[in-house]
Design an enzyme around this catalytic site. Structure first.
Site, mmCIF file in Angstrom:
data_model
loop_
_atom_site.group_PDB
_atom_site.id
_atom_site.type_symbol
_atom_site.label_atom_id
_atom_site.label_comp_id
_atom_site.label_asym_id
_atom_site.label_seq_id
_atom_site.Cartn_x
_atom_site.Cartn_y
_atom_site.Cartn_z
ATOM 1 N N LYS A 128 -57.201 26.706 -37.548
ATOM 2 C CA LYS A 128 -57.582 27.686 -38.548
ATOM 3 C C LYS A 128 -56.350 28.218 -39.277
ATOM 4 C CE LYS A 128 -61.170 29.517 -35.467
ATOM 5 N NZ LYS A 128 -61.553 30.700 -34.672
ATOM 6 N N GLY A 129 -55.187 28.067 -38.662
ATOM 7 C CA GLY A 129 -53.966 28.753 -39.121
ATOM 8 C C GLY A 129 -53.531 28.471 -40.541
ATOM 9 N N GLU A 135 -50.085 22.337 -42.846
ATOM 10 C CA GLU A 135 -50.035 23.010 -41.543
ATOM 11 C C GLU A 135 -49.388 24.387 -41.685
ATOM 12 O OE1 GLU A 135 -51.142 23.622 -38.853
ATOM 13 O OE2 GLU A 135 -50.347 22.376 -37.243
ATOM 14 N N ASP A 136 -49.748 25.291 -40.784
ATOM 15 C CA ASP A 136 -49.178 26.637 -40.831
ATOM 16 C C ASP A 136 -47.728 26.679 -40.363
ATOM 17 O OD1 ASP A 136 -49.896 26.049 -38.205
ATOM 18 O OD2 ASP A 136 -51.088 27.853 -37.887
ATOM 19 N N ASP A 159 -43.687 23.831 -34.557
ATOM 20 C CA ASP A 159 -43.010 24.455 -33.423
ATOM 21 C C ASP A 159 -42.386 23.339 -32.567
ATOM 22 O OD1 ASP A 159 -42.288 26.394 -31.552
ATOM 23 O OD2 ASP A 159 -44.263 26.548 -30.665
ATOM 24 N N PHE A 162 -42.518 34.704 -32.260
ATOM 25 C CA PHE A 162 -43.952 34.445 -32.362
ATOM 26 C C PHE A 162 -44.471 35.205 -33.575
ATOM 27 C CE2 PHE A 162 -48.442 34.922 -31.654
ATOM 28 C CZ PHE A 162 -48.786 33.625 -31.331
ATOM 29 N N ARG A 196 -54.997 37.255 -38.429
ATOM 30 C CA ARG A 196 -54.936 36.175 -39.423
ATOM 31 C C ARG A 196 -54.974 36.731 -40.840
ATOM 32 N NH1 ARG A 196 -55.612 31.260 -36.754
ATOM 33 N NH2 ARG A 196 -57.038 31.270 -34.997
HETATM 34 P P1 5GP Z 1 -46.566 22.451 -32.177
HETATM 35 O O1 5GP Z 1 -47.524 21.368 -31.833
HETATM 36 O O2 5GP Z 1 -45.590 22.096 -33.268
HETATM 37 O O3 5GP Z 1 -45.859 22.971 -30.946
HETATM 38 O O4 5GP Z 1 -47.403 23.706 -32.572
HETATM 39 C C1 5GP Z 1 -47.993 23.900 -33.757
HETATM 40 C C2 5GP Z 1 -49.094 24.921 -33.617
HETATM 41 O O5 5GP Z 1 -48.757 25.937 -32.684
HETATM 42 C C3 5GP Z 1 -49.309 25.637 -34.911
HETATM 43 O O6 5GP Z 1 -50.258 24.981 -35.698
HETATM 44 C C4 5GP Z 1 -49.789 27.003 -34.471
HETATM 45 O O7 5GP Z 1 -51.179 26.989 -34.311
HETATM 46 C C5 5GP Z 1 -49.164 27.211 -33.117
HETATM 47 N N1 5GP Z 1 -47.968 28.090 -33.191
HETATM 48 C C6 5GP Z 1 -46.682 27.725 -33.022
HETATM 49 N N2 5GP Z 1 -45.857 28.764 -33.171
HETATM 50 C C7 5GP Z 1 -46.631 29.829 -33.470
HETATM 51 C C8 5GP Z 1 -46.356 31.200 -33.772
HETATM 52 O O8 5GP Z 1 -45.225 31.695 -33.809
HETATM 53 N N3 5GP Z 1 -47.440 31.982 -34.047
HETATM 54 C C9 5GP Z 1 -48.715 31.516 -34.020
HETATM 55 N N4 5GP Z 1 -49.683 32.376 -34.292
HETATM 56 N N5 5GP Z 1 -49.010 30.223 -33.752
HETATM 57 C C10 5GP Z 1 -47.977 29.394 -33.479
#
Ligand code: 5GP
Length: 170
Positions: free
Chosen positions: A39-40, A94-95, A98, A147, A160
């Site tokens: 949803k992000g 993508e939002d 990470d 975060f 959100r």
């Molecule tokens: P990755 O697979 O790259 O570790 O993670 C990506 C997903 O992790 C993002 O789409 C998001 O949903 C979540 N995420 C990573 N860091 C954050 C953060 O600082 N805040 C929030 N709300 N979600 C995060």
């Protein structure tokens, strides 16, 4: 719990407009299937789409790997795209990147459907947290290892709807 502003609304919209124009140019004003990762990315994807002045087809995928503020390491594809993307110009929106897991797997999955062009656009990038090597084609903002919430990003489904990117001061 105090929420501090990291990126304000004006900074967000200005930068998103800039990236949208670059994308439009790189896709030669051709039609783009924009895949918003739920949803992000929903607030970001709509703002981006509104600033692209060529044909944009919106599609959605849902992938989750998070529980609260921690990555579970497991990817769950809970909603697939509704469009055929073979031979088409695709943009994954993508939002935040990470660890890099979500986009690495997502890109592999979508590449197997043989799109003509496949690029990744992220609103935020937390580079220092990377576990898998992954570089998005477009990044609006590089951010520190905090975060973050707001502009689509949640903390246990809340926040959100904040119109800016904030972080929780603990
Ligand atoms: P990755 O697979 O790259 O570790 O993670 C990506 C997903 O992790 C993002 O789409 C998001 O949903 C979540 N995420 C990573 N860091 C954050 C953060 O600082 N805040 C929030 N709300 N979600 C995060």
């Amino acid at each position: 719990m105090e929420i501090k502003t990291l990126i304000n609304e004006q900074e967000l919209t200005t930068r998103i407009n800039e990236v949208a124009k670059q994308i439009q140019k790189d896709y030669n004003n051709e039609e783009i299937v924009l895949i918003c990762i739920l949803k992000g990315a929903v607030f970001f994807a709509t703002e981006l789409a509104k600033n692209i002045n060529s044909s944009v087809i919106m599609d959605f995928m849902k992938v989750s790997s998070y529980d609260g503020t921690k990555s579970t390491g497991n990817l769950d594809f809970t909603l697939d795209i509704s469009q055929k993307i073979e031979g088409r110009n695709v943009l994954i929106v993508e939002d935040i990147v990470d660890t890099g897991r979500t986009l690495t797997y997502l890109k592999q999955y979508l590449t197997s459907k043989n799109p003509k062009k496949l690029k990744v656009c992220t609103m935020l990038d937390k580079k220092e947290r990377r576990e898998l090597e992954f570089t998005p084609d477009y990044t609006c903002f590089d951010i520190p290892d905090k975060f973050v919430i707001g502009y689509g990003l949640d903390f246990d489904e809340k926040y959100r709807n904040l119109p800016y990117i904030g972080y929780i001061e603990q």
